[in-house]
Structures are given as structure tokens and as C-alpha cells.
Scaffold this active site. Sequence first.
Site, PDB file in Angstrom:
ATOM      1  N   ASP A 141       0.827  -1.203   0.000  1.00 31.69           N
ATOM      2  CA  ASP A 141       0.000   0.000   0.000  1.00 31.69           C
ATOM      3  C   ASP A 141       0.873   1.270   0.000  1.00 31.69           C
ATOM      4  O   ASP A 141       0.649   2.193   0.788  1.00 31.69           O
ATOM      5  CB  ASP A 141      -0.949  -0.015   1.222  1.00 31.69           C
ATOM      6  CG  ASP A 141      -2.031   1.066   1.108  1.00 31.69           C
ATOM      7  OD1 ASP A 141      -2.291   1.542  -0.020  1.00 31.69           O
ATOM      8  OD2 ASP A 141      -2.607   1.437   2.153  1.00 31.69           O
ATOM      9  N   HIS A 184      -2.528   0.310  11.768  1.00 35.75           N
ATOM     10  CA  HIS A 184      -2.403  -1.099  11.368  1.00 35.75           C
ATOM     11  C   HIS A 184      -0.960  -1.467  11.071  1.00 35.75           C
ATOM     12  O   HIS A 184      -0.104  -0.610  10.946  1.00 35.75           O
ATOM     13  CB  HIS A 184      -3.286  -1.372  10.143  1.00 35.75           C
ATOM     14  CG  HIS A 184      -3.193  -0.296   9.100  1.00 35.75           C
ATOM     15  ND1 HIS A 184      -4.164   0.670   8.954  1.00 35.75           N
ATOM     16  CD2 HIS A 184      -2.244   0.005   8.186  1.00 35.75           C
ATOM     17  CE1 HIS A 184      -3.809   1.505   7.981  1.00 35.75           C
ATOM     18  NE2 HIS A 184      -2.655   1.133   7.508  1.00 35.75           N
ATOM     19  N   GLN A 252      -3.399  -5.543   5.639  1.00 40.08           N
ATOM     20  CA  GLN A 252      -3.183  -4.525   6.678  1.00 40.08           C
ATOM     21  C   GLN A 252      -4.055  -4.850   7.885  1.00 40.08           C
ATOM     22  O   GLN A 252      -5.278  -4.670   7.841  1.00 40.08           O
ATOM     23  CB  GLN A 252      -3.503  -3.127   6.124  1.00 40.08           C
ATOM     24  CG  GLN A 252      -2.444  -2.634   5.142  1.00 40.08           C
ATOM     25  CD  GLN A 252      -2.899  -1.441   4.321  1.00 40.08           C
ATOM     26  OE1 GLN A 252      -3.928  -1.482   3.656  1.00 40.08           O
ATOM     27  NE2 GLN A 252      -2.115  -0.362   4.342  1.00 40.08           N
ATOM     28  N   ARG A 282       3.467  12.428  11.051  1.00 35.34           N
ATOM     29  CA  ARG A 282       2.149  12.305  10.443  1.00 35.34           C
ATOM     30  C   ARG A 282       1.514  11.010  10.930  1.00 35.34           C
ATOM     31  O   ARG A 282       2.054   9.928  10.715  1.00 35.34           O
ATOM     32  CB  ARG A 282       2.266  12.271   8.922  1.00 35.34           C
ATOM     33  CG  ARG A 282       0.934  12.041   8.184  1.00 35.34           C
ATOM     34  CD  ARG A 282       1.228  11.778   6.716  1.00 35.34           C
ATOM     35  NE  ARG A 282       0.051  11.573   5.881  1.00 35.34           N
ATOM     36  CZ  ARG A 282      -0.604  10.422   5.739  1.00 35.34           C
ATOM     37  NH1 ARG A 282      -0.237   9.353   6.426  1.00 35.34           N
ATOM     38  NH2 ARG A 282      -1.623  10.317   4.912  1.00 35.34           N
ATOM     39  N   ASP A 284      -1.151   8.390  10.614  1.00 39.68           N
ATOM     40  CA  ASP A 284      -1.980   7.915   9.512  1.00 39.68           C
ATOM     41  C   ASP A 284      -3.309   7.358  10.008  1.00 39.68           C
ATOM     42  O   ASP A 284      -3.366   6.668  11.028  1.00 39.68           O
ATOM     43  CB  ASP A 284      -1.180   6.804   8.802  1.00 39.68           C
ATOM     44  CG  ASP A 284      -1.878   6.280   7.574  1.00 39.68           C
ATOM     45  OD1 ASP A 284      -2.094   7.077   6.653  1.00 39.68           O
ATOM     46  OD2 ASP A 284      -2.200   5.078   7.535  1.00 39.68           O
ATOM     47  N   GLU A 326      -4.052  12.688   9.995  1.00 38.77           N
ATOM     48  CA  GLU A 326      -4.621  12.367   8.693  1.00 38.77           C
ATOM     49  C   GLU A 326      -5.989  11.763   8.968  1.00 38.77           C
ATOM     50  O   GLU A 326      -6.126  10.573   9.221  1.00 38.77           O
ATOM     51  CB  GLU A 326      -3.741  11.381   7.906  1.00 38.77           C
ATOM     52  CG  GLU A 326      -4.170  11.259   6.445  1.00 38.77           C
ATOM     53  CD  GLU A 326      -4.848   9.941   6.064  1.00 38.77           C
ATOM     54  OE1 GLU A 326      -5.409   9.876   4.957  1.00 38.77           O
ATOM     55  OE2 GLU A 326      -4.841   8.994   6.856  1.00 38.77           O
ATOM     56  N   HIS A 395      -1.038  11.926  -2.289  1.00 40.89           N
ATOM     57  CA  HIS A 395      -0.866  10.574  -2.820  1.00 40.89           C
ATOM     58  C   HIS A 395      -2.183   9.815  -2.892  1.00 40.89           C
ATOM     59  O   HIS A 395      -2.275   8.786  -3.541  1.00 40.89           O
ATOM     60  CB  HIS A 395       0.119   9.800  -1.951  1.00 40.89           C
ATOM     61  CG  HIS A 395      -0.412   9.542  -0.573  1.00 40.89           C
ATOM     62  ND1 HIS A 395      -0.597  10.551   0.347  1.00 40.89           N
ATOM     63  CD2 HIS A 395      -0.845   8.410   0.024  1.00 40.89           C
ATOM     64  CE1 HIS A 395      -1.089  10.025   1.455  1.00 40.89           C
ATOM     65  NE2 HIS A 395      -1.258   8.735   1.287  1.00 40.89           N
ATOM     66  N   ASP A 396      -3.198  10.315  -2.180  1.00 43.82           N
ATOM     67  CA  ASP A 396      -4.478   9.609  -2.160  1.00 43.82           C
ATOM     68  C   ASP A 396      -5.452  10.183  -3.182  1.00 43.82           C
ATOM     69  O   ASP A 396      -5.180  11.178  -3.840  1.00 43.82           O
ATOM     70  CB  ASP A 396      -5.079   9.673  -0.753  1.00 43.82           C
ATOM     71  CG  ASP A 396      -4.478   8.605   0.165  1.00 43.82           C
ATOM     72  OD1 ASP A 396      -4.039   7.559  -0.352  1.00 43.82           O
ATOM     73  OD2 ASP A 396      -4.447   8.832   1.382  1.00 43.82           O
TER      74      ASP A 396
HETATM   75  C1  GLC Z   1      -4.034   6.560   4.746  1.00 43.71           C
HETATM   76  C2  GLC Z   1      -3.040   6.751   3.633  1.00 43.71           C
HETATM   77  C3  GLC Z   1      -3.409   5.882   2.485  1.00 43.71           C
HETATM   78  C4  GLC Z   1      -3.450   4.464   2.930  1.00 43.71           C
HETATM   79  C5  GLC Z   1      -4.346   4.301   4.144  1.00 43.71           C
HETATM   80  C6  GLC Z   1      -4.130   2.986   4.763  1.00 43.71           C
HETATM   81  O1  GLC Z   1      -5.262   7.013   4.383  1.00 43.71           O
HETATM   82  O2  GLC Z   1      -2.963   8.098   3.281  1.00 43.71           O
HETATM   83  O3  GLC Z   1      -2.535   6.031   1.412  1.00 43.71           O
HETATM   84  O4  GLC Z   1      -3.912   3.659   1.900  1.00 43.71           O
HETATM   85  O5  GLC Z   1      -4.069   5.241   5.145  1.00 43.71           O
HETATM   86  O6  GLC Z   1      -2.866   2.967   5.387  1.00 43.71           O
HETATM   87  C1  GLC Z   2      -8.207   7.255   4.201  1.00 49.04           C
HETATM   88  C2  GLC Z   2      -9.601   7.826   4.072  1.00 49.04           C
HETATM   89  C3  GLC Z   2     -10.173   7.602   2.735  1.00 49.04           C
HETATM   90  C4  GLC Z   2      -9.054   7.653   1.771  1.00 49.04           C
HETATM   91  C5  GLC Z   2      -8.250   6.404   1.991  1.00 49.04           C
HETATM   92  C6  GLC Z   2      -7.051   6.324   1.136  1.00 49.04           C
HETATM   93  O1  GLC Z   2      -7.935   6.886   5.482  1.00 49.04           O
HETATM   94  O2  GLC Z   2     -10.479   7.503   5.062  1.00 49.04           O
HETATM   95  O3  GLC Z   2     -11.117   8.563   2.443  1.00 49.04           O
HETATM   96  O4  GLC Z   2      -9.535   7.738   0.495  1.00 49.04           O
HETATM   97  O5  GLC Z   2      -7.924   6.222   3.306  1.00 49.04           O
HETATM   98  O6  GLC Z   2      -7.448   6.117  -0.138  1.00 49.04           O
END
Ligand code: GLC
Ligand code: GLC
Length: 662
Positions: A141, A184, A252, A282, A284, A326, A395-396
Amino acid sequence: MYEQVSHALLNDILDELSTEICREDLRHFFTRLGANFYAIHSLFHHLYGHREDFKAQMVHLTERLAQAYIDRPAQLCQLDMAREEDHDWFLDQQWVGMALYCDSFAGNLHGLQQHLPYLQELGVNMVHVMPILRCPRGASDGGYAVSDFRAIDPRAGSVEDVRDLAETMRLRGMLLTLDVVVNHTSNEHEWAQRARDGDRAYQDYYYCFPNRAIPDMFEETMPEIFPETAPGNFTWDEAMGKWVMTVFNRYQWDLNYANPAVFIEMLDIILFWANQGADIVRLDAVAFLWKKIGTNCQNEREAHLILQLMKDCCQVVAPGVLFIAEAIVAPSEVIKYFGEDAVIAKECEIAYNATFMALLWDAVATKNAKLLNQGIKSLPNKLDRATWLNYVRCHDDIGLGFDDADIRACDYDPYAHRRFLIDWFTGAFEGSPSHGRPFGVNPKTGDARISGALASLAGLETALETEDERAISDAITLILTLHAMILSFGGIPLIWYGDELGTLNDRSFLNDSDKASDTRWIHRPRINWARAERRHTHGTVEQRIFEGLKHLIAVRKDTPAFADFNNRELIDVANPHLFTFLRLHSTLQADSVLVVANFDVNPQYLDLEVLGNRGLFRYGQIIDLASGDLPAIFNNRVVIPPNHFYWLSNQHTGPLQEGPFR
Ligand code: GLC
Ligand code: GLC
């Protein structure tokens, strides 16, 4: 605060600390521990007080804190003290961030260090290095499935390299942000491996169940985060013979914070990276830290208590270190991750402003600022000593997490409006120049999100394909306007690497079977340094964007009204195409800045009358700080060209004169 029970306990614990710990000079540690102990004790008690081993766990926690303090390098302790003195330091407008993948940006940590001058050339002085901890090769991931929280992926380098990078950055006046993936671990983490081997103590680190009874109850109310690639929230583990909770990908495993051992381990890891030199950590997926049957398992009160406890403990050991939350959740929820206090952040000092990000994209697609204005109006006020991380892309994916009530207030139907946005950004809508991809499509709920590089979403890719100079120019203007918004909104702007060069979608992920099903990889580019050189060649797309952005960053740093002291006032200008807000200077009204952006494809007028008697622009000429030009004004109305923005302020030349705009 002094409170008898916790004070007596603290004395007890101090008696029990090992002699080795007691030998060290712990003066600052003890003052801070004393100051925070009441809070730490009550939070820890609230979460774990029912357990027989409560006191032993409390001793264990205190020992870990003391050890982390002892391990903290002297230089960093000094920095802590300097930041204690100057506690508003991170609210300053001088900070400008960039998030990047170390490997795609520069190969490895060493390469990143060599490219720091590039970042400084642009004006970036805060770098979020995307996760570089050890993780499985395929199922990672993008680094968010960690298999060892204290080791660096050998492809990136070593812990030593991180310390080195941190030190160089400190000398250059730059901040280092590192991730700690608190929610996780990878299924290949040692804890997961031991759990799979049948070790009950480690099965207790996760949510493991022998049958579907409990998982089915959870599923009744839990949404799916990755419905396409990882439907459901539990995964059957053959080795363990149990179901394990996996909210994100199947590999995860969600950590169980009802177990104090998990809390202590993860806190220790945060402090470990703080001690390697991370200025900002950060955290997560913080919304997910506590799971409760009958809820959506996000934003639970205990998730906040865990974060408060992490903050209180971190303040004892490394008070200069900041947390980023985040939490990509509703505006009314995200605000709570600063902690509910009158002034200071009791959880995270910084939070991703996903609301603003998504609203900006709404304005791009609709070519008006109706929902943007409405959404910002509904964004609750934040604390004094807390700030936003403002971004256009990261990145998301882009989630369309607007408040339905706000969408309705703009006379749109929530479902149809979101559908329109998906169609627009994936290029399905007639006339859309966007090249995005859907992400997280869930046929059961009709939900979908959007992937895509900023430049491709903003129409630059289409414009380049058709060699349409006018469209290229428009796309560049839009890209700079979006950046201008995050640079002036209030908070730390976070640029996504590659966007400073107008990097387009990268489709190479489709050839990699580990990535192909996750469209987010389309906007995680490999930087082509030969192409980056074109930023020096006048007239290239790279130069126009890079230089434009560089200039805006320089102006931001020079504009005190852009510091974040909750000094933003949204202005209702009765023109739905315009997004207009005032950034008030704390003492000099004449140095306040009126930010106005026109999302329409036609010029729009801003009537200066709307400023009422705020006293701005009373004297002298109005100047656009961004370009240094005097904008066109007709009948006390400023003309804002299509997709353009202005940072309007009073011109400072010679003694102030009474001008025509009173
Ligand atoms: C956060 C990250 C995302 C990841 C998710 C699970 O949202 O920004 O990239 O997939 O957590 O770790
Ligand atoms: C994040 C968010 C979700 C986001 C994803 C990563 O924790 O909850 O909205 O798109 O994980 O893609």
C-alpha cells in the site's frame, strides 16, 4: 493540574523506576511529567483502568517515556526548548511543504538529500517523506503496510541516513515530516507473524475472532474503504484459523488499542522517530483507531482519547515535535482532531484540510464557487494554536466528502452532483478536459472517488495533446490559482511532488501487477530530472509552472497576513463565480490581503463596495501582490480574468495618499 490520586501514583512509580533511569539528569523530563501526569493518568485510566495490570502498565509507560527522554539527542532537546519559548512558530507564513516518495523523487534517502537544493530553489522548507519503513515487496500500500516500524526499507537506506537527512535539513532550516502508521501493521510484521503462530498475547494486538459472529455484527455498520480491491473489513487467516480485522487492504491488520501494550508500543515508535530527528510526525488514518460494534468505527471518542494520550506523552519527551492528523472525515469531525480545548491543540497541531481540497475541485468542475463558499462557511473554527495542512493533491484519491446539507444549500442534488463530479474528472462529461480515473467505486452504495495528477485533472494533458496554446495557458493559470489558494488560505500549504512541474498522469502502474488495481498510482510519478531541467528554459510548461509557483511561495513568505492566526474572513460578494476572503493583518489593517479567485471561464467583477467599511483600500493604489500589477478597476469594480486570482493589498510606495477607492 495537581490532583492527589495521580500525584500519589506518580510518587509510587518514581520509587519503582530502575536505578539506571534515576541516575540520568532528568530535570526537564520531571517538570514536564509532573505537568502532564494528571492528564496522562486519567486518560490511561479511562482507557485501561479496568485491567488488573493497570498499575504495572502505567509503570511500564512511564519507564518508556523516561528512556525515550534519555535517548533524545541534546541538539533536539535544545530545539524543544527553543520551540517552547516560541510556541507559535509553526503558524508562521514562512512554512511551505512538499510531500514526496523518496524513491520516485530521488531514488533513495541519499538522493533526496542531494535534491534538497531543488526544493529550496522552489521555496519548500518542510518535506513529508512518504513512508520508507520496511514493508513487504508487493503488498505494501505504498509503504502504509509496515513490517518493521524501526527499520528503513533497504532500498531507501538506513536509520542512519534518516538521522543524516534530518540533520542536514535542520542546518538548512527545513522541517522533516515522517509517517507513523498507527492504525495497522502489515500481515508480515513480527507481531502478526507471532499471532499467526498461535501466540495469544500477540493475537491480542489485533482484532481476531474464531468465527463470523462478531465480525458480522461489525459489518452491519462499517463502511468499506477499498471496496474494489478489499471488500469487507475482515480477512480469514488460514494459519491462525481466525478472522482478523482488516479495514484497509487484506494484508493490513488493524491494531487493537483496547490493549495497553499496543498503545505503549506505538507511542514508543513515535518517540523513536522523534528522536531520529523528525520535526513532525504524520499519524496515519487516526479516525480509525477505535472500533465499536454498532458504529462506523470512525471518530469514536476513544480514538480522540488515544491521540490526547499520545500528545501528552510526546510533550513530556519531545515537546517540540508536532503531530499531523490524517483524518479524511466530515468537517465537523475533522476539527476535533485538534483536541477540544480553548487554545492549544490537545491532540494534533496540524490536520489535513481535505474539505478545502475537495471543495476546490468542485469549483474547478462547476466553474463556480457556490459549494466552495458554502462549505468553507460551514467549516467550524479551529483552535488558536492549531493549523491546517492545505493541499490540492496528495498521494491519495479525491473523496467527495462534502456535507449533503451544503450541497443541497447550493440547489444541487447530492447524488447527482457527485455523479457529475466523477463524470467531469474522469472525462466522461461532454466538454470535460479532465483525465482522471475512478477510485473506490462501490456499486452497493453508488460511491466513488477520483484519482489523477493535478495537471491531468486540470486539463493540461488534453491541452498538450491537442497542442492548443490557449488551453495550455488556461490550464497553467488554473494550476497556479489552485496553488495560490492553498498558499493564502491559512495553514501550511503542502505541494504534491511533480505538481511544481506540471507532471501528468503516469500510466506505467498498469504494467505492475501489485499496483494495477489501485488507480492512485496514476498520480504517484517518477520524477524525470531531465524534464525538470526545462524549468530553466523560458516558455516551457515546466518553467511557467515552476517559476509561477516559486514566485507565489516567495510572496507568501513575505506577507505576514498569510500567517495563520485565525485571521481569515470569508466575504460574501454576491457573485457565485468568485471565492473571496480577507486575510487580516494583526496590527496593520493596510497590510491585510483580499484574496479573490474567479473559477469561471469568463471574466468576473468584484464590487469593492462589498468590503463595506472594513477600511481596506482606503488609501493609495490597490496592488496585486502576486503579480505586482495594478489590476484593472472599473467603476470601483475589479475585473478578474478567467481562472485567475488576485492577492489584493495596498501599494506601499512613499507616504500614503488618499486614493480614489475610499
Ligand atoms: C491513509 C493513507 C493511504 C493508505 C491508508 C491505509 O489514508 O494516506 O494512502 O492507503 O491510510 O494505510
Ligand atoms: C483514508 C480515508 C479515505 C481515503 C483512503 C485512502 O484513510 O479515510 O477517504 O480515500 O484512506 O485512499
